[in-house]
Design a protein around this motif. Structure first.
Motif, PDB file in Angstrom:
ATOM      1  N   TYR A   1       0.834  -1.211   0.000  1.00 55.10           N
ATOM      2  CA  TYR A   1       0.000   0.000   0.000  1.00 55.10           C
ATOM      3  C   TYR A   1       0.865   1.255   0.000  1.00 55.10           C
ATOM      4  O   TYR A   1       0.656   2.157  -0.835  1.00 55.10           O
ATOM      5  N   ASN A   2       1.822   1.328   0.909  1.00 56.99           N
ATOM      6  CA  ASN A   2       2.632   2.539   1.022  1.00 56.99           C
ATOM      7  C   ASN A   2       3.546   2.757  -0.174  1.00 56.99           C
ATOM      8  O   ASN A   2       3.806   3.897  -0.563  1.00 56.99           O
ATOM      9  N   GLN A   3       4.011   1.685  -0.804  1.00 55.43           N
ATOM     10  CA  GLN A   3       4.857   1.846  -1.986  1.00 55.43           C
ATOM     11  C   GLN A   3       4.031   2.216  -3.217  1.00 55.43           C
ATOM     12  O   GLN A   3       4.434   3.067  -3.999  1.00 55.43           O
ATOM     13  N   ILE A   4       2.880   1.612  -3.374  1.00 58.69           N
ATOM     14  CA  ILE A   4       2.039   1.907  -4.538  1.00 58.69           C
ATOM     15  C   ILE A   4       1.497   3.330  -4.480  1.00 58.69           C
ATOM     16  O   ILE A   4       1.420   4.011  -5.501  1.00 58.69           O
ATOM     17  N   THR A   5       1.143   3.800  -3.300  1.00 58.69           N
ATOM     18  CA  THR A   5       0.610   5.154  -3.168  1.00 58.69           C
ATOM     19  C   THR A   5       1.708   6.217  -3.116  1.00 58.69           C
ATOM     20  O   THR A   5       1.411   7.409  -3.134  1.00 58.69           O
ATOM     21  N   GLY A   6       2.961   5.795  -3.070  1.00 59.24           N
ATOM     22  CA  GLY A   6       4.071   6.747  -3.085  1.00 59.24           C
ATOM     23  C   GLY A   6       4.471   7.267  -1.723  1.00 59.24           C
ATOM     24  O   GLY A   6       5.323   8.153  -1.629  1.00 59.24           O
ATOM     25  N   ILE A   7       3.888   6.740  -0.669  1.00 61.09           N
ATOM     26  CA  ILE A   7       4.273   7.157   0.682  1.00 61.09           C
ATOM     27  C   ILE A   7       5.696   6.685   0.981  1.00 61.09           C
ATOM     28  O   ILE A   7       6.487   7.411   1.577  1.00 61.09           O
ATOM     29  N   TRP A   8       6.008   5.468   0.563  1.00 62.03           N
ATOM     30  CA  TRP A   8       7.344   4.913   0.718  1.00 62.03           C
ATOM     31  C   TRP A   8       7.981   4.737  -0.653  1.00 62.03           C
ATOM     32  O   TRP A   8       7.300   4.511  -1.649  1.00 62.03           O
TER      33      TRP A   8
END
Length: 108
Positions: A79-86
């Motif tokens: 989730y965090n990688q796909i949304t660009g958070i990570w």
């Protein structure tokens, strides 16, 4: 409203980072189940299996012409990688992230 729940899993004995893996989705429309699918995968990490589950969800939505489905995952990393958070640093996840971005781009 179409909701897609997806998950990936890896079977290993805790000694290895890769193992036999699979992914699955369950699709609901107005809280009623309408479709499910699963795939056996080659030897993957748990994060790769989670990404593959999201790809299965997205490609199923495209094939069925479900626009703007809500996709649920229990993977904080995905989730965090796909949304660009990570930032995605793992080289084995970059091609999967690219695939997801390409599918999303075609839908917009």
């Amino acid at each position: 409203m179409v909701e897609i729940f997806c998950d990936g899993a890896v079977r290993d004995d805790g000694k290895y980072t890769y193992g036999a893996s699979a992914c699955a989705i369950a699709v609901f429309n107005k809280q009623k189940p309408i479709y499910s699918a699963s795939r056996l995968l080659t030897c993957k990490t748990s994060n790769q299996a989670e990404y593959e589950a999201i790809i299965l969800a997205l490609t199923t939505a495209v094939a069925a012409d479900w626009f703007h489905p809500i996709i649920y995952t229990d993977s904080k990393t995905a989730y965090n990688q796909i949304t660009g958070i990570w930032v995605t640093k793992s080289l084995n996840l970059v091609p999967l992230l690219y695939t997801i971005k390409q599918i999303q781009q075609r839908r917009n």
